[in-house]
Design an enzyme around this catalytic site. Structure first.
Site, short mmCIF file in Angstrom:
data_model
loop_
_atom_site.label_atom_id
_atom_site.label_comp_id
_atom_site.label_asym_id
_atom_site.label_seq_id
_atom_site.Cartn_x
_atom_site.Cartn_y
_atom_site.Cartn_z
N GLY A 105 -12.73 -25.79 -24.77
CA GLY A 105 -12.25 -26.54 -23.62
C GLY A 105 -10.81 -26.26 -23.24
O GLY A 105 -10.45 -26.34 -22.06
N ARG A 114 -7.98 -35.95 -29.36
CA ARG A 114 -8.07 -34.68 -28.62
C ARG A 114 -9.12 -34.82 -27.50
O ARG A 114 -10.22 -35.31 -27.70
CB ARG A 114 -8.47 -33.56 -29.58
CG ARG A 114 -8.64 -32.19 -28.90
CD ARG A 114 -10.08 -31.89 -28.55
NE ARG A 114 -10.28 -30.53 -28.05
CZ ARG A 114 -11.41 -30.10 -27.52
NH1 ARG A 114 -12.44 -30.90 -27.38
NH2 ARG A 114 -11.53 -28.86 -27.08
N VAL A 115 -8.75 -34.37 -26.32
CA VAL A 115 -9.68 -34.36 -25.19
C VAL A 115 -9.84 -32.93 -24.72
O VAL A 115 -8.85 -32.22 -24.52
CB VAL A 115 -9.15 -35.25 -24.04
CG1 VAL A 115 -10.04 -35.13 -22.82
CG2 VAL A 115 -9.05 -36.70 -24.49
N GLY A 116 -11.08 -32.51 -24.56
CA GLY A 116 -11.35 -31.15 -24.08
C GLY A 116 -11.50 -31.13 -22.57
O GLY A 116 -10.99 -31.99 -21.85
N THR A 150 -20.21 -34.41 -23.84
CA THR A 150 -19.99 -33.73 -25.13
C THR A 150 -19.40 -34.68 -26.16
O THR A 150 -18.80 -35.71 -25.79
CB THR A 150 -19.01 -32.55 -24.94
OG1 THR A 150 -18.92 -31.81 -26.15
CG2 THR A 150 -17.61 -33.04 -24.59
N THR A 183 -18.98 -24.90 -20.64
CA THR A 183 -19.14 -25.24 -22.05
C THR A 183 -18.29 -24.26 -22.85
O THR A 183 -17.87 -23.22 -22.34
CB THR A 183 -20.61 -25.13 -22.51
OG1 THR A 183 -21.03 -23.78 -22.35
CG2 THR A 183 -21.53 -26.03 -21.70
N GLY A 184 -18.04 -24.59 -24.13
CA GLY A 184 -17.25 -23.68 -24.95
C GLY A 184 -15.88 -24.26 -25.23
O GLY A 184 -15.67 -25.48 -25.18
N THR A 199 -21.70 -28.66 -25.71
CA THR A 199 -21.55 -29.46 -24.48
C THR A 199 -22.80 -29.25 -23.66
O THR A 199 -23.52 -28.26 -23.86
CB THR A 199 -20.33 -28.95 -23.67
OG1 THR A 199 -19.17 -29.00 -24.48
CG2 THR A 199 -20.10 -29.75 -22.40
N SER A 226 -23.84 -32.12 -30.93
CA SER A 226 -22.65 -31.81 -30.14
C SER A 226 -22.50 -32.67 -28.90
O SER A 226 -21.56 -32.49 -28.12
CB SER A 226 -22.69 -30.33 -29.71
OG SER A 226 -23.81 -30.10 -28.89
N1 GLY Z 1 -16.15 -27.88 -24.05
C1 GLY Z 1 -16.07 -29.01 -24.87
C2 GLY Z 1 -14.78 -29.19 -25.52
O1 GLY Z 1 -14.01 -28.26 -25.70
O2 GLY Z 1 -14.50 -30.31 -25.91
#
Ligand code: GLY
Length: 359
Positions: free
Chosen positions: A260, A234-236, A224, A257-258, A206, A92
């Site tokens: 995004g 896609r960007v978190g 991450t 984390t989790g 992450t 990850s």
């Molecule tokens: N927390 C990482 C993401 O959603 O990309």
């Protein structure tokens, strides 16, 4: 799993905020018990990692070694993040991270340095194992804060980084299995073993590393490979300052984390730091961010089937964490290393369950 406010969830929150429970109850900590307040005490200098002991120990040890040998707090947290970025066993973060829906690994990272309030970030970076180091260079060697995609890679190459294949055999096989199981109406036939793995298996893994040096200076990094099998581009939250990371040298630092998308729309790491500024301890501040995410989704009538987790450290070296969702078997964990050794602790959560897209 239940998205409703449970009685236990209410008491966990009340306890974390220090309301309505006797001192003895407030002192307890751990899953299924009232959350701790005040939270766990470290003594500066210290480094904090958003993982349990398996990764938390090597990450915080690497970061600690830098601090203990006189290195800077930003050097320390990046050295900690590099441990996971360079290790293909973690799927990850960095090398070995799960790819996007086209089988390409795209990495996100940001860094923030408390004394100057400077920050740098990269998003959708391909082919570079250590995006945190590139994020630092964006901070230190450009007049910008965020570089993305091909521009970020060109910038990294200009600074001597090698472009490598980040897709490990294990990650490729997992991606292929996901792709072959997407639909019965396309031309990708299911695997011969017939094992079906549904989208519950997608992850947002992450890592955050936060540090506080002996002079009271803070720094942080988040890194991450983002949501597995995401839409390309896609960007978190991880490279977004204020979402996946925030550092304020007067107050403390926080990372997320989790899922995004939830963290971005609640500016959650900034919110955690602002809660600490208003006097909350790190655990209470992390819980407040979780509560905010739940409230936003409830308002929209959304069933909460995901989790976000926050870790935080304040200027005094107190450490905390909390999650939207957890269970006795899988509570949110935080690890840290200070002069007295390695520590790991479970934190409180508001909803019971596992949730999909688990970190
Ligand atoms: N927390 C990482 C993401 O959603 O990309």
């Amino acid at each position: 799993m239940s998205a409703r406010w449970s009685r236990r969830g209410f008491f966990r929150l009340a306890a974390a905020l220090g309301f309505g429970l006797p001192a003895a109850a407030r002192a307890k900590t751990g899953p299924g018990k009232p959350a701790a307040t005040p939270t766990w005490r470290g003594r500066p200098p210290l480094v904090v990692c958003s993982r349990g002991p398996e990764w938390g120990r090597p990450v915080s040890e690497a970061a600690w070694q830098v601090l203990a040998s006189g290195g800077g707090v930003l050097d320390a947290v990046i050295a900690g993040a590099n441990v996971v970025e360079l290790d293909p066993r973690d799927d990850s973060v960095g090398y070995g991270g799960l790819p996007n829906e086209e089988g390409v690994v795209q990495l996100d990272s940001c860094v923030m340095y408390g004394p100057t309030h400077d920050c740098g970030a990269v998003a959708c970076l391909e082919g570079i194992k250590t995006p945190s180091r590139v994020a630092r260079l964006v901070m230190e060697r450009t007049d910008h804060m965020l570089l993305v995609g091909r521009g970020a890679q060109r910038f990294a190459r200009a600074h001597g980084f090698q472009v490598e294949n980040l897709l490990t055999e294990q990650a490729r096989l997992e991606w292929l299995r996901w792709k072959e199981n997407l639909s019965r109406d396309d031309d990708w036939l299911p695997p011969r073993d017939g094992i079906y793995r549904d989208r519950q298996g997608r992850r947002h893994g992450t890592i955050n590393v936060l540090g506080l040096d002996g002079a009271g200076n803070l720094a942080g990094v988040t890194t991450t490979s983002g949501l597995s099998f995401k839409i390309p581009g896609r960007v978190g939250d991880s490279p977004i300052i204020g979402a996946g990371l925030y550092v304020d040298n007067d107050v403390g630092a926080a990372g997320a984390t989790g899922r995004g998308e939830e963290v971005i729309r609640s500016c959650a790491s900034f919110f955690v730091v602002e809660c600490m500024r208003r006097g909350m301890n790190p655990t209470a501040a992390c819980l407040a961010a979780c509560r905010r995410i739940i409230a936003i989704n409830r308002r929209n009538g959304v069933t909460i089937d995901f989790s976000d987790k926050f870790v935080a450290v304040n200027k005094r070296g107190q450490v905390g964490c909390a999650a939207v969702m957890g269970s006795k078997k899988k509570p949110p964990l935080v690890a840290w290393r200070d002069g007295s050794g390695f520590h790991s602790q479970a934190g409180p959560y508001l909803l019971t369950g596992r949730g999909k897209n688990w970190d």
